[in-house]
Structure formats: C-alpha cells, structure tokens
Design a protein around this motif. Structure first.
Motif, PDB file in Angstrom:
ATOM      1  N   TRP A 118       7.256 -37.069  32.430  1.00 62.51           N
ATOM      2  CA  TRP A 118       8.111 -37.022  31.114  1.00 62.51           C
ATOM      3  C   TRP A 118       9.680 -37.185  31.690  1.00 62.51           C
ATOM      4  O   TRP A 118      10.396 -36.065  31.332  1.00 62.51           O
ATOM      5  N   ALA A 119       9.885 -38.185  32.364  1.00 64.27           N
ATOM      6  CA  ALA A 119      11.245 -38.393  32.625  1.00 64.27           C
ATOM      7  C   ALA A 119      11.771 -39.757  31.789  1.00 64.27           C
ATOM      8  O   ALA A 119      11.873 -40.859  32.433  1.00 64.27           O
ATOM      9  N   PRO A 120      11.985 -39.604  30.571  1.00 69.35           N
ATOM     10  CA  PRO A 120      12.248 -40.934  30.000  1.00 69.35           C
ATOM     11  C   PRO A 120      13.531 -41.659  30.421  1.00 69.35           C
ATOM     12  O   PRO A 120      14.373 -40.991  30.423  1.00 69.35           O
ATOM     13  N   MET A 121      13.728 -42.775  29.931  1.00 67.56           N
ATOM     14  CA  MET A 121      14.811 -43.414  30.075  1.00 67.56           C
ATOM     15  C   MET A 121      15.654 -43.329  28.810  1.00 67.56           C
ATOM     16  O   MET A 121      15.175 -43.486  27.670  1.00 67.56           O
ATOM     17  N   GLN A 122      16.703 -42.758  28.970  1.00 60.89           N
ATOM     18  CA  GLN A 122      17.777 -42.389  27.904  1.00 60.89           C
ATOM     19  C   GLN A 122      18.920 -43.120  27.694  1.00 60.89           C
ATOM     20  O   GLN A 122      19.437 -43.217  28.709  1.00 60.89           O
ATOM     21  N   ASN A 211      16.703 -33.072  27.468  1.00 60.96           N
ATOM     22  CA  ASN A 211      17.843 -32.001  27.559  1.00 60.96           C
ATOM     23  C   ASN A 211      18.090 -31.289  28.815  1.00 60.96           C
ATOM     24  O   ASN A 211      18.449 -30.394  29.009  1.00 60.96           O
ATOM     25  N   HIS A 212      18.190 -32.369  29.698  1.00 63.59           N
ATOM     26  CA  HIS A 212      18.884 -32.042  31.041  1.00 63.59           C
ATOM     27  C   HIS A 212      20.327 -31.481  31.027  1.00 63.59           C
ATOM     28  O   HIS A 212      20.758 -31.716  30.403  1.00 63.59           O
ATOM     29  N   SER A 213      20.399 -30.829  31.916  1.00 64.61           N
ATOM     30  CA  SER A 213      21.606 -29.854  31.996  1.00 64.61           C
ATOM     31  C   SER A 213      22.815 -30.883  32.008  1.00 64.61           C
ATOM     32  O   SER A 213      23.843 -30.783  31.320  1.00 64.61           O
ATOM     33  N   SER A 214      22.516 -32.063  32.753  1.00 67.54           N
ATOM     34  CA  SER A 214      23.706 -33.084  33.047  1.00 67.54           C
ATOM     35  C   SER A 214      23.996 -33.539  31.599  1.00 67.54           C
ATOM     36  O   SER A 214      25.167 -34.106  31.231  1.00 67.54           O
ATOM     37  N   ILE A 215      22.978 -33.813  30.716  1.00 71.48           N
ATOM     38  CA  ILE A 215      23.249 -34.248  29.361  1.00 71.48           C
ATOM     39  C   ILE A 215      23.939 -33.272  28.519  1.00 71.48           C
ATOM     40  O   ILE A 215      24.865 -33.744  27.725  1.00 71.48           O
ATOM     41  N   ARG A 216      23.544 -31.936  28.553  1.00 75.60           N
ATOM     42  CA  ARG A 216      24.299 -31.178  27.751  1.00 75.60           C
ATOM     43  C   ARG A 216      25.550 -30.927  28.130  1.00 75.60           C
ATOM     44  O   ARG A 216      26.506 -30.608  27.489  1.00 75.60           O
ATOM     45  N   GLU A 217      25.907 -30.975  29.476  1.00 72.18           N
ATOM     46  CA  GLU A 217      27.243 -31.111  30.224  1.00 72.18           C
ATOM     47  C   GLU A 217      28.228 -32.012  29.499  1.00 72.18           C
ATOM     48  O   GLU A 217      29.425 -31.865  28.974  1.00 72.18           O
ATOM     49  N   LEU A 218      27.498 -33.356  29.603  1.00 72.96           N
ATOM     50  CA  LEU A 218      28.320 -34.627  29.149  1.00 72.96           C
ATOM     51  C   LEU A 218      28.753 -34.308  27.677  1.00 72.96           C
ATOM     52  O   LEU A 218      29.570 -34.850  26.897  1.00 72.96           O
ATOM     53  N   ALA A 219      27.539 -34.000  26.853  1.00 70.92           N
ATOM     54  CA  ALA A 219      27.577 -34.005  25.388  1.00 70.92           C
ATOM     55  C   ALA A 219      28.684 -32.817  24.955  1.00 70.92           C
ATOM     56  O   ALA A 219      29.343 -32.740  23.936  1.00 70.92           O
ATOM     57  N   PHE A 246       7.588 -43.345  25.287  1.00 70.38           N
ATOM     58  CA  PHE A 246       7.726 -41.903  25.147  1.00 70.38           C
ATOM     59  C   PHE A 246       8.498 -41.715  23.892  1.00 70.38           C
ATOM     60  O   PHE A 246       9.518 -42.535  23.534  1.00 70.38           O
ATOM     61  N   THR A 247       8.498 -40.567  22.854  1.00 73.00           N
ATOM     62  CA  THR A 247       9.390 -40.308  21.892  1.00 73.00           C
ATOM     63  C   THR A 247       9.992 -39.091  22.179  1.00 73.00           C
ATOM     64  O   THR A 247       9.307 -37.966  22.442  1.00 73.00           O
ATOM     65  N   ILE A 248      11.357 -39.064  22.244  1.00 79.66           N
ATOM     66  CA  ILE A 248      12.152 -38.020  22.175  1.00 79.66           C
ATOM     67  C   ILE A 248      12.335 -37.273  20.947  1.00 79.66           C
ATOM     68  O   ILE A 248      12.756 -38.110  19.940  1.00 79.66           O
ATOM     69  N   LYS A 249      11.725 -36.284  20.581  1.00 75.83           N
ATOM     70  CA  LYS A 249      11.579 -35.746  19.124  1.00 75.83           C
ATOM     71  C   LYS A 249      12.812 -35.378  18.850  1.00 75.83           C
ATOM     72  O   LYS A 249      13.843 -34.848  19.331  1.00 75.83           O
ATOM     73  N   GLY A 250      13.133 -35.828  17.150  1.00 74.38           N
ATOM     74  CA  GLY A 250      14.455 -35.523  16.826  1.00 74.38           C
ATOM     75  C   GLY A 250      14.807 -34.088  16.748  1.00 74.38           C
ATOM     76  O   GLY A 250      13.894 -33.238  16.389  1.00 74.38           O
ATOM     77  N   PRO A 257      19.322 -36.303  15.535  1.00 78.35           N
ATOM     78  CA  PRO A 257      18.297 -35.699  14.607  1.00 78.35           C
ATOM     79  C   PRO A 257      17.131 -36.652  14.352  1.00 78.35           C
ATOM     80  O   PRO A 257      16.002 -36.007  13.984  1.00 78.35           O
ATOM     81  N   ASP A 258      17.053 -37.777  14.938  1.00 77.11           N
ATOM     82  CA  ASP A 258      15.850 -38.782  14.460  1.00 77.11           C
ATOM     83  C   ASP A 258      14.993 -38.874  15.763  1.00 77.11           C
ATOM     84  O   ASP A 258      15.713 -38.555  16.962  1.00 77.11           O
ATOM     85  N   ASP A 259      13.761 -39.060  15.829  1.00 72.74           N
ATOM     86  CA  ASP A 259      12.934 -39.373  16.519  1.00 72.74           C
ATOM     87  C   ASP A 259      13.520 -40.703  17.452  1.00 72.74           C
ATOM     88  O   ASP A 259      13.941 -41.465  16.859  1.00 72.74           O
TER      89      ASP A 259
END
Length: 331
Positions: A118-122, A211-219, A246-250, A257-259
């Motif tokens: 579960w390490a999706p391309m984001q 929801n990796h910490s690096s994404i949260r920090e960037l956001a 892979f679907t990242i849930k909304g 907010p969206d899948d």
C-alpha cells in the motif's frame, strides 16, 4: 562473510556414566539489510526486522545499510554485499526478465516476506496551480499541455520509472512536458517537499504511504490538490508493470474529499537463493512470530501480519522460508 552465524552450545556433560548430546541454547545473528536512504520508511522497516529477530534470538543484530534503493539492492543481494534486502516487486520482476536497467536476467533473489502493498503513486499539485490550469485529473495535464514543473523520485528507483510511465500513458511524457515549457526533476522524497514549499515545483508524483507525515507537513505549508488518473490509465500502467490499482478513500486527507484512483507498488524482503537455510528459516520464523515488531514501526504499517507476509509473487520464496509458511498453514 557478511552473514556471521554463531550457535551457543551447552557443553557436553557426563551424568551417571551417560554422555548428554550437544544441544543448541540459541542462535545469534549479525546480518546486514540493504534498504534505501536513511530516515525513510525502509529504515523503519529495517528497525522492525532487527527488533523481530532480536525478540526470537537475543543478542542478534540486523544492521540497516543505506543504498540507492530497490534496483541497487538487486545488485547488492546478487553480489552478496548484504544478507537481506528490501526491493519493490516491480524492480524484482524487471530484474528477473532482464528489462532495463539490467542488461540480462538477474534471478538470484528469493522472497522471505511481503512488507507492504500500500504505497500508492500520489500526484500532489499545488491547489492554486491546479485551479489556474483546470487540472482535475492527470489526463488534463496532457489535454491542456500544461507547462508544469513536476517532481519524480530520483533515478534508479522504480517509482521514478512508474511515474514517468503514468505521465507518458496520459500523453504527457517528460519530453513533452519540457516542450510545453515545464520540467521534470528527479529528487529524493525529502528534497521534493522542500522544493514544493519553496515554490520551485508545482507537483509531486511519488509512491508514498497514504497520509504520510511528509504529505501532512507539506499540506500545512501550502494548499494541495490530490489528483487521480482514469481507470484506463491505471489499468494500462498497472498492466505494464504488473502491479495493482489503488483507491485513496475520500476524506483520508481533509483537503481531498473524493475517492482518488491511482496505482500502487509493494515491497518485499529478499535473500539470495543460496542463503544459509537455517538463517532464512530462523529469520522467517522471527518475522512471523513477531510481526507486531515490524507493523509497529509506523501507523501505516498496521495492516502487516503473517498472512500478508506469505503472499509474495514477484519471485519464488526461498525454500527454507516456504517450509516455514507451509508448516504454519500460511501457504
């Protein structure tokens, strides 16, 4: 030898005229595990493997060895420069079939355990940039010939190649993006965040835990938009690399907010085919018996259990590992 195996034996004793057989009290291992950059997810997995082996074999050590990542680890394990290695499934499949960057088949790797799937391309784009150019899917980049400055993982890492494949599949290859006035820069994950925060890049396309910490920090620093691909694109690239959608849930991110449909890679722990069977058996058993030591290294790893460890398909299991899984009813 990198793999140094020591057995502590109970000394032979004579009791009532009978000689007791030698018995093994416990084993101690001093192993090296090839990972990737220091401080990243794979270093945490290395710490988890070390903790699992220590729990079953006190006094043992699994030392995390930094490297260039999965493709480099194929070479490292093939050349016996480490005992264990974490490698993406797509990298092993490329090696075994002799695809670039390999000049011919490399088939010395044997599976020990799946680490995660579960390490999706984001695709994370600056929200202001996405709104300015009307980007709602990755396909919009090509449809509108957007001069985007996008970051891929550093070269030599399969997720960089997969990212380029995704862009190419939608009609926005790195070469085309440059023709439109944009750029594609190859950088390590930590550097990517810094470039985005400094407004020197518009987007990141990388394999990251949700929801990796690096994404949260960037956001927290800039407003982001999580951008999907169409199913046709996901199916095409997943088929090309023999990986999965892979679907990242909304709602996973408050600002997404969206899948979101994308693709994912998995990582597995490997040894050489000719690795010491006793060591492989003991390490596999330690991982199964102490799966919580590995799953506990990061909250994103909580889904890891012995059942998942037994699902590898990129390469055959080492015969000693296969025997352990079968004996425990997992394969």
């Amino acid at each position: 030898m990198i793999n140094r195996f020591k057995s502590v034996f109970v000394a032979a004793s004579v009791l009532a005229g009978a000689v007791l057989p030698l018995q093994s009290a416990h084993a101690e291992y001093n192993l090296t595990l090839c990972g990737a950059s220091p401080g990243g997810l794979w270093s945490l997995l290395g710490a988890g493997v070390d903790a699992a082996v220590k729990a079953s074999y006190p006094g043992s050590t699994v030392t995390y060895q930094t490297s260039g990542g999965g493709f480099a680890n194929v070479v490292q394990i093939d050349q016996k420069k480490c005992d264990l290695a974490i490698i993406h499934d797509a990298e092993v499949k490329a090696a075994r079939s002799g695809q670039p960057p390999f000049s011919g088949p490399v088939d010395s790797m044997r599976s020990v355990a799946v680490m995660y799937t579960w390490a999706p391309m984001q695709l994370l784009i600056s929200k202001s940039y996405a709104e300015e150019h009307g980007i709602n899917t990755m396909e919009d980049i090509a449809a509108k010939k957007v001069p985007i400055n996008i970051l891929l993982n550093k070269k030599g890492n399969v997720v960089s190649d997969i990212g380029a494949s995704m862009l190419t599949a939608v009609g926005a290859s790195p070469e085309q993006i440059e023709e439109w006035g944009g750029s594609v820069t190859y950088a390590a994950s930590k550097e990517q965040g810094e470039l985005m925060r400094d407004r020197r890049a518009d987007a990141i396309l990388n394999s990251l835990f949700v929801n990796h910490s690096s994404i949260r920090e960037l956001a927290n620093a800039i407003d982001l938009k999580l951008v999907p691909v169409t199913k046709a694109t996901a199916d095409k690239v997943a088929g090309e690399w023999n990986i999965n959608n892979f679907t990242i849930k909304g709602g996973t991110y408050p600002w997404a907010p969206d899948d979101t449909l994308t693709i994912t890679v998995s990582a597995q722990l490997f040894v050489r085919e000719d690795a010491d069977p006793t060591m492989v058996k003991d390490v596999t058993t330690a991982l199964i018996d102490n799966a919580d030591k590995v799953s506990g290294v990061h909250k994103a790893m909580k889904a890891l259990d012995a059942k998942l460890m037994a699902t590898a398909s990129a390469a055959p299991y080492h015969t000693a590992a296969e025997e352990v899984y079968k004996a425990k009813g997992l394969r």
